[in-house]
Design an enzyme around this catalytic site. Structure first.
Site, PDB file in Angstrom:
ATOM      1  N   TYR A  93      80.510   5.629  45.336  1.00  0.00           N
ATOM      2  CA  TYR A  93      80.968   6.396  46.489  1.00  0.00           C
ATOM      3  C   TYR A  93      80.402   7.812  46.480  1.00  0.00           C
ATOM      4  O   TYR A  93      80.437   8.520  45.474  1.00  0.00           O
ATOM      5  CB  TYR A  93      82.499   6.480  46.513  1.00  0.00           C
ATOM      6  CG  TYR A  93      83.012   7.349  47.637  1.00  0.00           C
ATOM      7  CD1 TYR A  93      82.967   6.900  48.950  1.00  0.00           C
ATOM      8  CD2 TYR A  93      83.479   8.638  47.393  1.00  0.00           C
ATOM      9  CE1 TYR A  93      83.396   7.690  49.989  1.00  0.00           C
ATOM     10  CE2 TYR A  93      83.915   9.450  48.428  1.00  0.00           C
ATOM     11  CZ  TYR A  93      83.867   8.971  49.722  1.00  0.00           C
ATOM     12  OH  TYR A  93      84.274   9.770  50.765  1.00  0.00           O
ATOM     13  N   GLY A  99      83.837   8.902  53.404  1.00  0.00           N
ATOM     14  CA  GLY A  99      85.017   8.528  54.163  1.00  0.00           C
ATOM     15  C   GLY A  99      84.923   7.122  54.708  1.00  0.00           C
ATOM     16  O   GLY A  99      84.676   6.156  53.982  1.00  0.00           O
TER      17      GLY A  99
END
Length: 507
Positions: free
Chosen positions: A38, A45
């Site tokens: 991530y 997001g």
């Protein structure tokens, strides 16, 4: 204007080694393993399912900053921004963030050279400092859109870096580094630390205002006896009572003889709760602030970004979690707001009693120095305290319970900590004014009865405070433009002149 400090911050060799080791692993994941991580190989997001190629990392970092640097409103105070930079450098140096040592050194260069990024206050939802820290990022990379203050002048980061002789002016971020700057609650933390130290000082100043007011009403001292405080056992209560006793040591005004001077023939026995229970109330505020200090001592050295990298027996792991969330800081700010508001409520009640002949034990109505009726006195001065307390009660409504989902429900809980920050800043400013009003009213009351108290001494500490106020603000014998005197007293509170005068007497 900021003046360059003699203290210079640097990254230790051990920290450099730790940071480099983690960085090597991040680069390995990027160039060889193409692992899904991530914020490194994915979008942010709601866009976490979109892959970002290694060749696009440079432009990805730049676009992260531009898309997130959309904060609005007034800038944070310079001291808060500098503290946030130091805190972020400290977090990144722990080796859990995967950045290069060069990024941390860049932050420290700004600190050491006195380049202060201008960071707007509005935009962060408290599940991280994405917007404010993105503005910091623009300044660090030398982007023309980054705004800074350098040598007292505002301008672009690009121009300031050139003026400061820092090379390179442009400093592109490497993979992972934009999010590492932004993910976390560093700007909130810096503001809580700022609020904590201001609140601690104001809790002591409240003791000073209380003591001066005790002289004005010739208060009853038994309530401050150490035995009462020890029987309850609250540390802040014990401290408050000790402060008041030290400030009033040697006072003959707060005695039966002092009270007789204005016609009291019977023993006072006890004062109103706002005076008599002040050790318990001021002390509870101090105990709350002690709790806040324990939170801050943890948070200062906490790794708060996302993802975090950890080494173990099987090598490095990347773990996504929620350490960025500012809930604990939002709760802390709400707690500070509540207790400082109640401290203002107490101060307002004490100054109000001075103006009312039914509660002031012989003082003129409204603290009028001349003919009553022809002169109005301090009624409107004290009304400011009423207005400020009214606002503080609204501001003290907790921000932390007001979560609003955002960003396609990916951030479906937000601490709203930055909103809490803005409220706390206002509450501190209001409390300073409320305490200044109590001090000014008490000084006026002392002047109005000083002749009748002739031959009786004031306390060692309270006499110093009274004399300090009178060096800057004269007594009001007839109605005059008292606003200027009030503003002078407020400045004596805000710049801590009064507190410094008796600091040696306080614990």
């Amino acid at each position: 204007m900021y003046r360059r400090s003699l203290l210079q911050a640097a990254l230790s060799p051990r920290a450099i080694e730790t940071v480099q080791e983690t960085r090597r692993q991040v680069e390995k994941w990027l160039t060889k393993e193409r692992r899904v991580i991530y914020g490194i190989t994915t979008g942010l997001g709601k866009l976490k399912d979109f892959f970002v190629e290694e060749r696009d990392q440079a432009i990805f970092q730049q676009r992260i900053l531009y898309s997130h640097a959309v904060g609005i409103g007034p800038y944070f105070p310079d001291d808060v921004v500098r503290l946030a930079m130091l805190l972020r450098a400290n977090v990144l140096s722990r080796g859990h963030s995967g950045v290069r040592p060069e990024l941390i050194k860049r932050i420290l260069t700004f600190l050491n050279r006195g380049i202060i990024p201008l960071i707007p206050q509005i935009g962060s939802l408290g599940v991280g400092d994405l917007q404010p820290m993105a503005h910091l990022g623009l300044c660090l990379v030398g982007a023309p859109e980054g705004r800074v203050r350098f040598q007292g002048e505002e301008g672009s980061a690009e121009q300031a870096l050139q003026k400061a002789g820092i090379s390179p002016v442009r400093f592109p971020l490497a993979a992972r580094e934009a999010l590492a700057l932004m993910s976390g609650s560093t700007m909130v933390l810096a503001n809580v630390i700022y609020a904590y130290y201001k609140a601690k000082r104001l809790s002591r100043l409240a003791d000073v205002a209380l003591a001066l007011n005790m002289e004005a009403i010739r208060g009853e001292m038994n309530a401050f006896d150490e035995r009462i405080q020890l029987a309850r056992g609250i540390p802040g209560q014990i401290e408050t009572a000790r402060n008041v006793r030290e400030l009033l040591k040697g006072s003959e005004w707060v005695t039966e003889e002092g009270r007789r001077r204005l016609g009291e023939t019977n023993p006072r026995v006890q004062d109103a709760v706002s005076f008599r229970a002040s050790p318990q109330l001021h002390g509870a505020v101090k105990d709350v602030l002690h709790y806040v200090g324990t939170v801050l001592s943890r948070e200062i050295n906490a790794s708060t970004d996302n993802p975090l990298f950890f080494s173990g027996e099987s090598g490095y792991e990347s773990l996504s979690g929620g350490n960025f969330h500012g809930a604990i800081l939002a709760y802390t700010l709400d707690f500070i707001d509540i207790v400082l508001t109640d401290l203002a409520v107490l101060s307002e009640r004490r100054s109000a009693r001075l103006l009312d002949p039914a509660t002031s034990y012989g003082l003129p109505a409204n603290l009028v120095g001349g003919a009553v009726g022809l002169n109005t006195g301090f009624a409107q001065v004290q009304a400011n305290a009423v207005a400020l307390v009214g606002e503080m009660r609204s501001l003290a409504t907790p921000a932390s319970i007001g979560s609003i989902p955002a960003k396609g429900n990916q951030e479906d809980h937000n601490s709203m900590a930055m909103g809490a920050v803005r409220k706390t800043i206002q509450i501190i400013e209001h409390l300073q004014k409320v305490l200044a009003i109590e001090l000014l009213c008490a000084a006026q009351a002392i002047d109005l009865i000083k002749e009748k108290m002739s031959g009786l001494s004031m306390g060692n500490g309270t006499a110093r405070v009274y004399q300090l106020i009178r060096r800057h603000v004269p007594p009001m014998w007839e109605d005059a433009y008292v606003k200027a005197d009030l503003e002078k007293t407020i400045r004596l509170v805000e710049d801590e002149t009064i507190l410094r005068e008796v600091k040696h007497l306080l614990t």
